[in-house]
Every structure is written in C-alpha cells, then in structure tokens.
Design an enzyme around this catalytic site. Sequence first.
Site, PDB file in Angstrom:
ATOM      1  N   CYS A   5       0.843  -1.210   0.000  1.00 14.60           N
ATOM      2  CA  CYS A   5       0.000   0.000   0.000  1.00 14.60           C
ATOM      3  C   CYS A   5       0.869   1.248   0.000  1.00 14.60           C
ATOM      4  CB  CYS A   5      -0.889   0.015   1.231  1.00 14.60           C
ATOM      5  SG  CYS A   5      -1.746  -1.519   1.435  1.00 14.60           S
TER       6      CYS A   5
HETATM    7  N1  SAJ Z   1       7.220   2.401   8.317  1.00 13.84           N
HETATM    8  C1  SAJ Z   1       8.368   3.136   8.624  1.00 13.84           C
HETATM    9  N2  SAJ Z   1       8.272   4.142   9.539  1.00 13.84           N
HETATM   10  C2  SAJ Z   1       7.079   4.442  10.152  1.00 13.84           C
HETATM   11  C3  SAJ Z   1       5.928   3.675   9.832  1.00 13.84           C
HETATM   12  C4  SAJ Z   1       6.021   2.662   8.912  1.00 13.84           C
HETATM   13  O1  SAJ Z   1       9.459   2.896   8.078  1.00 13.84           O
HETATM   14  O2  SAJ Z   1       7.057   5.360  10.992  1.00 13.84           O
HETATM   15  C5  SAJ Z   1       7.314   1.341   7.306  1.00 13.84           C
HETATM   16  C6  SAJ Z   1       6.879  -0.012   7.815  1.00 13.84           C
HETATM   17  O3  SAJ Z   1       7.975  -0.704   8.382  1.00 13.84           O
HETATM   18  C7  SAJ Z   1       6.387  -0.692   6.532  1.00 13.84           C
HETATM   19  C8  SAJ Z   1       5.820   0.471   5.718  1.00 13.84           C
HETATM   20  O4  SAJ Z   1       6.395   1.667   6.277  1.00 13.84           O
HETATM   21  O5  SAJ Z   1       7.468  -1.251   5.832  1.00 13.84           O
HETATM   22  C9  SAJ Z   1       4.298   0.557   5.784  1.00 13.84           C
HETATM   23  O6  SAJ Z   1       3.969   0.562   7.125  1.00 13.84           O
HETATM   24  P1  SAJ Z   1       2.432   0.761   7.643  1.00 13.84           P
HETATM   25  O7  SAJ Z   1       2.498   0.842   9.131  1.00 13.84           O
HETATM   26  O8  SAJ Z   1       1.779   1.861   6.933  1.00 13.84           O
HETATM   27  O9  SAJ Z   1       1.793  -0.634   7.326  1.00 13.84           O
HETATM   28  P2  SAJ Z   1       0.782  -1.209   6.205  1.00 13.84           P
HETATM   29  O10 SAJ Z   1       1.199  -0.766   4.859  1.00 13.84           O
HETATM   30  O11 SAJ Z   1       0.602  -2.655   6.478  1.00 13.84           O
HETATM   31  O12 SAJ Z   1      -0.635  -0.637   6.571  1.00 13.84           O
HETATM   32  C10 SAJ Z   1      -1.010   0.588   6.161  1.00 13.84           C
HETATM   33  C11 SAJ Z   1      -1.996   1.005   7.243  1.00 13.84           C
HETATM   34  N3  SAJ Z   1      -1.181   1.329   8.408  1.00 13.84           N
HETATM   35  C12 SAJ Z   1      -1.421   2.217   9.341  1.00 13.84           C
HETATM   36  O13 SAJ Z   1      -2.277   3.037   9.236  1.00 13.84           O
HETATM   37  C13 SAJ Z   1      -0.584   2.131  10.594  1.00 13.84           C
HETATM   38  C14 SAJ Z   1      -2.829   2.005   6.650  1.00 13.84           C
HETATM   39  O14 SAJ Z   1      -1.990   3.057   6.250  1.00 13.84           O
HETATM   40  C15 SAJ Z   1      -3.641   1.395   5.533  1.00 13.84           C
HETATM   41  O15 SAJ Z   1      -4.857   0.981   6.080  1.00 13.84           O
HETATM   42  C16 SAJ Z   1      -2.981   0.194   4.903  1.00 13.84           C
HETATM   43  O16 SAJ Z   1      -1.605   0.476   4.879  1.00 13.84           O
HETATM   44  C17 SAJ Z   1      -3.556   0.002   3.520  1.00 13.84           C
HETATM   45  O17 SAJ Z   1      -3.966  -1.105   3.256  1.00 13.84           O
HETATM   46  O18 SAJ Z   1      -3.612   0.984   2.778  1.00 13.84           O
END
Ligand code: SAJ
Length: 441
Positions: free
Chosen positions: A282
Amino acid sequence: MPEPLLATEATAKILEEKIRMRRARVGIVGLGYVGLPLAVEFAKAGFSVTGIDISDQKIRRVNAGKSYIGDIPGSVLGPLVESGKLRATTDFSAVLELDTINICVPTPLRKTKDPDMSYIVSSCQEVARHFHAGMLVILESTTYPGTTDELVLPMLSKSGLEVGRDFFLCFSPERVDPGNPQYQTSNIPKVVGGCTATCTEMGRLFYSQALAHVVPVSSTQVAEMVKLLENTFRMINIGLANEMALMCDRIGIDVWEVIDAAATKPFGFMPFYPGPGLGGHCIPIDPFYLSWKTRQAGIEARFIELAGYINGQMPQFVVDKVQNALNDAGKPVKGSHIHVMGVAYKRDIDDMRESPALDVMLLLKRRGARVTYSDPHVPVLRVEGLEVAAEPEDAAAAADCVVIVTDHSSFDYQALVERAALIVDSRNALKGFRSAKIVRL
Ligand code: SAJ
C-alpha cells in the site's frame, strides 16, 4: 391506493428492504487480507455471503474453514462456513444469485510505476457478464480518482441498466492494517461515496449492517482520493523521518532521541520513524496512483516523487552502515557472515511484499557477504530466484555482523545483545540497550 413506486424507487426500495432484513445475498470478490475479513463481518451480521476468488487454494481453505489471514482465526471462520453463512467459489456465475458485490482485488504498480488495473478490469468484466438489475456494486481496491466513474461504470452500464435507478455503484476505500490488535475491519470507520446520492445512501445502509461507523461522502472520486491522501500522508512523513535520519547521521545526532522528544509535544506533531525502507503493498505503491493521475491532469506531485526517492535510498543506507561497522572492526563485507533479523515488511506479520529486507540482502550479497536470516513468520524466502530457509535466532551468535531489519516482538533481544559480535539496528529495537557493539541508524 398508494402511489406506484417509480422504477428508481421500486428497485432501491426492494434492495434496501433486503439489506435491512439482512436477506441480501452478499458477494465478495477477492479473498485476501481485505476481502476475507469483510466476508466474515457480513456473515457474522447474519448475511449469506459468497466469496469469489480465482485461487483454487484460497477457495478450498475457506470452504474447509481454514484461515490463511492472520487477523481471522480459524475459530471464527470455521463456524461461519459450517453454518452455511459463508462459502467460496471460483465461479463468477454466482453473481447471478447475488444482490451486492464488493470488489477487493490488488492494484499493484507496473515496473514503470504506472497503475496496473488488470485485476480490477478482469474482475469487473466477470461481474458484468452476470450482472443484473437491483445490484449494489462497491469497488474497494485502492486506485486513482475517477476509476469507478470512468472504468467500472461503463462496464456495468453496457447492460443497458441505469446507475442510481436500476443498480447502485460506490467506491469505499479499504483501511485494513494487518496485524493491528486494536483496529480491525469491524471497528475501522468506513468511508463510502456513490455515483449518485441514491448509490451513496445504499452503500451507507449496506455497510452499517455490519460495521460500527460509516462515513458517507459526496462522490466516488472523493472516496477514492480519501484513501490516497491517507497513504500519501504516511509515505511522505516516513520519508521525512528517513531524511531526518540521514541528516542526523551526518551531523552526529541520535535521530531516535530527537523523534522521541518531539513526540512529547501533545499537539501538532505525529511521530514517524526511520527504517530500512518502505514495504507493503500500500504505502510504497498507492501514492504513485495519485501522482500518475495528477500527471495526466498536468500537475507534478513533487512531494510524492521526492519521498519515494528518499525512502528508496534507505536499504543502501543500512548496508553502508553495516559496511562501515565491519570496517571499524577490521573486517571487509566480502567474505563476512551477515545475519539479518526479521525480513517481513513490518513487525509481527508474515507479508514479504515490497519488503526492504530483500533489497538489503541483495545489496549485501552483491558486496560478497554470506547472508543468512531469522524470521519466525517467514520460514522460507526467495532471493534472486533461490529459496533460502530461515535459520534459528541463535545463528546470530556466529555472524560477523547482525542487522535488525524487522523488529518482531518475539525476538530475544537480550540474548542477541549478549551473543552477537556486532549489531546494526535499523529499527531502534535495542532502544533500552547500551553497548559499543550496537550501531543505530
Ligand atoms: N514504516 C516506517 N516508519 C514508520 C511507519 C512505517 O518505516 O514510521 C514502514 C513499515 O515498516 C512498513 C511500511 O512503512 O514497511 C508501511 O507501514 P504501515 O504501518 O503503513 O503498514 P501497512 O502498509 O501494512 O498498513 C497501512 C496502514 N497502516 C497504518 O495506518 C498504521 C494504513 O496506512 C492502511 O490501512 C494500509 O496500509 C492500507 O492497506 O492501505
């Protein structure tokens, strides 16, 4: 004598009644981490639900009550299948017997960073073949604004049926956060926007039967854009955190301490953290659906491009940290044994899609290192087409350098600090430890 209902009213009234009485026969196309939890919620609400997927394996697993989605335990799925509330099939002709359809298929990017709409097109073509009057169709796949109106609606209108009168079409962004213990499909507010006001109301009524909070908006395009804003917001702020890490590293400031202290501000700040790069299907992808669309409209999404560039640099930054740490220990990368802790794209899940761990491992192998890994959620992975099996955690003790790429909760970090010769921590997983052998981003 009551006034005869107009076609619009009659069709809408009949479908509304079915939904209110929970007699509407619900169809979910795409039984992945979005579709299966959604199917379960509507089956739990008492609807008869048919999941449709092209994967025979998924169909067999669902019909055997065996879940393959971490957020859906078999103890929840099994009884719904046994009671006949939920079944799965690969046969799209099931649409003939359905009243509602949610389309929850992937929207990846091509190598050229252009949207790959093939899954939406193929599933809508199948739905359109068996489409009939009185249906509610909702697209949930993350996509560029305009997809529902410009791509899906024409495919359904070919039937000669009129949207808002004979059938109802909406967009509703999926917001599943895999592995999130607090927010799951049932209690995440659900945005929905329709092609017409009647469509929006039908979508609102539908979701309110099974989900706690529904947020109707004025159009499909608003609903499509809501999702892209949410995920672009995350991607750009993660990019800012990563750029802060690069700057602090150069100046000699602990970026983790800076972020933790900034996060004490009770308003106007939201912490994001640096890491080895952006994984998942995503966050690294959705913003490029937006920039593709805006480019068509003649405006560059410069924030997205820049954040994409910075996030893309992080695997290299981590490998440079490893190289410098080994160098300080008088060892070349070439010939060294480097053990990676955690390869899934984020903590406590098993998903490898777009995981930066793969980039880190490839870069290390290309510099001549012997690379092994541990990940309790990923027993085997493919690196350059070769299958590599996970090693037990204690393999870290034998390595010249350990690099923490994904900070799974189950790792024994105390034992790691005691046993490992050298550790590069890309996630601040060793926040509470002080040791000369620990190198942080
Ligand atoms: N990440 C970082 N630093 C941060 C947060 C995340 O490096 O501060 C990295 C994570 O390790 C990962 C990537 O970014 O590799 C994405 O992380 P994520 O927490 O956004 O996880 P996803 O993609 O599984 O889920 C996200 C959802 N997450 C949150 O809201 C916390 C949301 O944005 C959406 O519902 C989902 O993607 C989607 O399906 O769109």
